[in-house]
Scaffold this motif. Structure first.
Motif, PDB file in Angstrom:
ATOM      1  N   ALA A   5     -51.221 106.275 -44.175  1.00 18.38           N
ATOM      2  CA  ALA A   5     -51.356 106.837 -42.742  1.00 18.38           C
ATOM      3  C   ALA A   5     -52.373 105.721 -41.825  1.00 18.38           C
ATOM      4  N   LEU A   6     -51.752 104.958 -41.028  1.00 15.93           N
ATOM      5  CA  LEU A   6     -52.759 104.109 -40.022  1.00 15.93           C
ATOM      6  C   LEU A   6     -53.022 104.902 -38.884  1.00 15.93           C
ATOM      7  N   GLY A   7     -54.211 105.000 -38.448  1.00 14.68           N
ATOM      8  CA  GLY A   7     -54.801 105.539 -37.349  1.00 14.68           C
ATOM      9  C   GLY A   7     -54.777 104.425 -36.136  1.00 14.68           C
ATOM     10  N   ARG A   8     -55.234 105.030 -34.952  1.00 10.27           N
ATOM     11  CA  ARG A   8     -54.925 104.047 -33.767  1.00 10.27           C
ATOM     12  C   ARG A   8     -55.802 103.141 -33.682  1.00 10.27           C
ATOM     13  N   ASN A   9     -57.026 102.835 -34.509  1.00  3.72           N
ATOM     14  CA  ASN A   9     -57.933 101.839 -34.503  1.00  3.72           C
ATOM     15  C   ASN A   9     -56.980 100.553 -35.463  1.00  3.72           C
ATOM     16  N   ALA A  10     -56.060 100.664 -36.059  1.00  2.00           N
ATOM     17  CA  ALA A  10     -55.146  99.689 -36.513  1.00  2.00           C
ATOM     18  C   ALA A  10     -54.396  99.059 -35.363  1.00  2.00           C
ATOM     19  N   PHE A  11     -54.231  99.591 -34.141  1.00  3.87           N
ATOM     20  CA  PHE A  11     -53.417  99.103 -33.264  1.00  3.87           C
ATOM     21  C   PHE A  11     -54.274  98.500 -31.850  1.00  3.87           C
ATOM     22  N   GLY A  12     -54.830  99.214 -31.684  1.00  4.07           N
ATOM     23  CA  GLY A  12     -55.633  99.039 -30.168  1.00  4.07           C
ATOM     24  C   GLY A  12     -54.838  99.481 -28.899  1.00  4.07           C
ATOM     25  N   GLN A  13     -55.124  99.133 -27.896  1.00  4.66           N
ATOM     26  CA  GLN A  13     -54.364  99.907 -26.697  1.00  4.66           C
ATOM     27  C   GLN A  13     -53.406  98.918 -25.921  1.00  4.66           C
ATOM     28  N   THR A  14     -53.261  97.406 -26.293  1.00  2.12           N
ATOM     29  CA  THR A  14     -52.674  96.527 -25.318  1.00  2.12           C
ATOM     30  C   THR A  14     -51.767  95.748 -26.340  1.00  2.12           C
ATOM     31  N   PHE A  15     -50.630  95.184 -25.874  1.00  4.21           N
ATOM     32  CA  PHE A  15     -49.921  94.386 -26.787  1.00  4.21           C
ATOM     33  C   PHE A  15     -50.714  93.354 -27.542  1.00  4.21           C
ATOM     34  N   PRO A  16     -51.701  92.548 -26.665  1.00  4.11           N
ATOM     35  CA  PRO A  16     -52.479  91.486 -27.483  1.00  4.11           C
ATOM     36  C   PRO A  16     -53.458  92.137 -28.651  1.00  4.11           C
ATOM     37  N   GLU A  17     -53.875  93.295 -28.164  1.00  4.03           N
ATOM     38  CA  GLU A  17     -54.963  93.984 -29.243  1.00  4.03           C
ATOM     39  C   GLU A  17     -54.070  94.353 -30.307  1.00  4.03           C
ATOM     40  N   GLN A  18     -52.803  94.716 -30.096  1.00  4.67           N
ATOM     41  CA  GLN A  18     -52.054  95.333 -31.417  1.00  4.67           C
ATOM     42  C   GLN A  18     -51.609  94.097 -32.215  1.00  4.67           C
ATOM     43  N   GLN A  19     -51.265  93.025 -31.598  1.00  9.37           N
ATOM     44  CA  GLN A  19     -50.954  91.779 -32.473  1.00  9.37           C
ATOM     45  C   GLN A  19     -52.201  91.478 -33.187  1.00  9.37           C
ATOM     46  N   LYS A  20     -53.427  91.311 -32.741  1.00 14.98           N
ATOM     47  CA  LYS A  20     -54.430  91.192 -33.405  1.00 14.98           C
ATOM     48  C   LYS A  20     -54.875  92.134 -34.647  1.00 14.98           C
ATOM     49  N   ASN A  21     -54.739  93.382 -34.130  1.00 15.06           N
ATOM     50  CA  ASN A  21     -55.289  94.413 -34.938  1.00 15.06           C
ATOM     51  C   ASN A  21     -54.061  94.569 -36.333  1.00 15.06           C
ATOM     52  N   VAL A  22     -53.202  94.299 -36.044  1.00 13.76           N
ATOM     53  CA  VAL A  22     -52.195  94.739 -37.265  1.00 13.76           C
ATOM     54  C   VAL A  22     -52.479  93.803 -38.485  1.00 13.76           C
ATOM     55  N   LYS A  23     -53.228  92.463 -38.026  1.00 15.33           N
ATOM     56  CA  LYS A  23     -53.310  91.526 -39.112  1.00 15.33           C
ATOM     57  C   LYS A  23     -54.351  92.119 -40.038  1.00 15.33           C
ATOM     58  N   LYS A  24     -55.235  92.940 -39.476  1.00 12.99           N
ATOM     59  CA  LYS A  24     -56.250  93.329 -40.280  1.00 12.99           C
ATOM     60  C   LYS A  24     -55.693  94.486 -41.418  1.00 12.99           C
ATOM     61  N   ALA A  25     -54.695  95.244 -40.506  1.00 17.38           N
ATOM     62  CA  ALA A  25     -53.965  96.369 -41.254  1.00 17.38           C
ATOM     63  C   ALA A  25     -53.233  95.873 -42.586  1.00 17.38           C
ATOM     64  N   ALA A  26     -52.446  94.607 -42.290  1.00 16.42           N
ATOM     65  CA  ALA A  26     -51.749  93.951 -43.056  1.00 16.42           C
ATOM     66  C   ALA A  26     -52.399  93.343 -44.347  1.00 16.42           C
ATOM     67  N   GLU A  27     -53.641  93.066 -44.211  1.00 18.00           N
ATOM     68  CA  GLU A  27     -54.595  92.642 -45.332  1.00 18.00           C
ATOM     69  C   GLU A  27     -54.835  93.850 -45.990  1.00 18.00           C
ATOM     70  N   ALA A  28     -55.191  94.888 -45.509  1.00 20.87           N
ATOM     71  CA  ALA A  28     -55.501  96.200 -46.208  1.00 20.87           C
ATOM     72  C   ALA A  28     -54.133  96.595 -47.025  1.00 20.87           C
ATOM     73  N   ILE A  29     -53.123  96.594 -46.371  1.00 20.49           N
ATOM     74  CA  ILE A  29     -51.881  96.601 -47.230  1.00 20.49           C
ATOM     75  C   ILE A  29     -51.720  96.078 -48.469  1.00 20.49           C
ATOM     76  N   ALA A  30     -51.867  94.365 -47.918  1.00 16.55           N
ATOM     77  CA  ALA A  30     -51.466  93.466 -48.958  1.00 16.55           C
ATOM     78  C   ALA A  30     -52.324  93.757 -50.426  1.00 16.55           C
ATOM     79  N   ASP A  31     -53.684  94.077 -50.190  1.00 18.14           N
ATOM     80  CA  ASP A  31     -54.600  94.285 -51.081  1.00 18.14           C
ATOM     81  C   ASP A  31     -54.053  95.592 -51.976  1.00 18.14           C
ATOM     82  N   LEU A  32     -53.474  96.619 -51.635  1.00 16.74           N
ATOM     83  CA  LEU A  32     -52.733  97.632 -52.290  1.00 16.74           C
ATOM     84  C   LEU A  32     -51.660  97.191 -53.229  1.00 16.74           C
ATOM     85  N   VAL A  33     -50.642  96.210 -52.599  1.00 12.04           N
ATOM     86  CA  VAL A  33     -49.527  95.787 -52.992  1.00 12.04           C
ATOM     87  C   VAL A  33     -49.873  94.854 -54.097  1.00 12.04           C
TER      88      VAL A  33
END
Length: 306
Positions: free
Chosen positions: A9-37
């Motif tokens: 379950a990803l919290g709001r800190n994984a996305f940010g407030q705006t479109f550009p923030e979200q595109q930047k932040n999801v890369k960090k979330a993707a790294e965390a998920i890839a570690d689990l994969v």
């Protein structure tokens, strides 16, 4: 129980407030998920949509105000929109990160509807603030429509219910995709809240707390782990100073009963963990920060309930 099947379950800190923030932040979330994969976890992701659904609802309301040919979008529709565009950014970021590591694994987003009870007491006591600041006249107009409002600063905001999730309609599709080896994004924002009306599903004016839906989802796919990712390494009790490490279900319930958690922020997380762990055998729930997802799944950091 499916060993190494995990709901993240990803919290709001994984996305940010705006479109550009979200595109930047999801890369960090993707790294965390890839570690689990890489550790061979079978993964279903769910996520917050707080800022995003509010932005959509505000935009659609303003659009209807400026052009009377259009009507205000219901909250269920705003929730569906948020699932789609968050899922789009997240699945593409995860796909790119996996390919960078030499892993090919399909990533799918499922637009997910979650059943709520029309008689849930939450509808009489709304808690979720949504949308832009309104004038007194606009607030009175909302109340005439039967909506709830609350004073905030120099104006008013709409406030809606947060009922409990009862069932997930797309659970068979989610389960089939996971069984087929896919990584699934589902029930974003707690899912689209719907009520049964005969054979039809009608959207409810509500926002389901995503942590409760994450626990329901983890239970229904018989996961071994529920991993709630936040901005803190460990949960604390309400004084903000006492960190919580390993807890039994009974210990967690005792802390809840003594009122140690904020009812809006931390209580849903600890309650969701208790719900998941106590509904099956050999289950573990972890709450930790996004950057520690792998260590949390290994039960090395975080607040761990089992």
């Amino acid at each position: 129980m499916k060993d190494k099947r995990i709901v993240v379950a990803l919290g709001r800190n994984a996305f940010g407030q705006t479109f550009p923030e979200q595109q930047k932040n999801v890369k960090k979330a993707a790294e965390a998920i890839a570690d689990l994969v890489e550790q061979k976890f079978e993964i279903v992701i769910t996520h917050s949509n707080g800022p995003q659904v509010g932005m959509i609802q505000t935009a659609m309301t303003e659009f209807a105000r400026l052009d009377n040919k259009y009507t205000v979008a219901p909250m269920s529709l705003c929730g569906a929109m948020s699932q789609g565009y968050i899922g789009y950014d997240l699945q593409n970021a995860i796909r790119a990160e996996l390919l960078k590591r030499g892993i090919f694994k399909p990533v799918s987003t499922v637009i997910t509807q979650v059943r709520v009870d029309p008689f849930d007491k939450a509808f009489q006591h709304p808690t979720k603030v949504i949308g832009r600041l309104m004038s007194k006249e606009e607030a009175e107009a909302e109340e005439e429509k039967g909506n709830h409002v609350v004073a905030e600063g120099d104006g008013y905001r709409r406030i809606i219910a947060s009922p409990q999730p009862i069932d997930i309609y797309e659970i068979d599709a989610i389960r089939a995709l996971v069984n087929a080896g896919q990584l699934v994004i589902a029930a974003g924002g707690g899912g689209i809240p719907v009520m049964e009306q005969g054979t039809k599903l009608k959207g409810a004016s509500a926002i389901i707390e995503k942590d409760y839906t994450a626990a329901k989802l983890a239970d229904m796919i018989d996961a071994s782990h529920l991993l709630i990712l936040t901005s803190q390494e460990q949960m604390t009790i309400e004084d903000g100073k006492t960190p919580l490490g390993h807890l039994s279900v009974d210990q967690a319930i005792d802390l809840i009963d003594k009122g140690n958690f904020d009812p809006i922020t931390s209580l849903p997380k600890i309650s969701a963990c208790v719900n998941f762990v106590s509904s099956g055998q050999n289950r573990t729930a972890i709450v930790t920060k996004l950057e520690e997802a792998y260590q949390g799944a290994k039960e090395r950091v975080g607040t761990i309930i089992k």
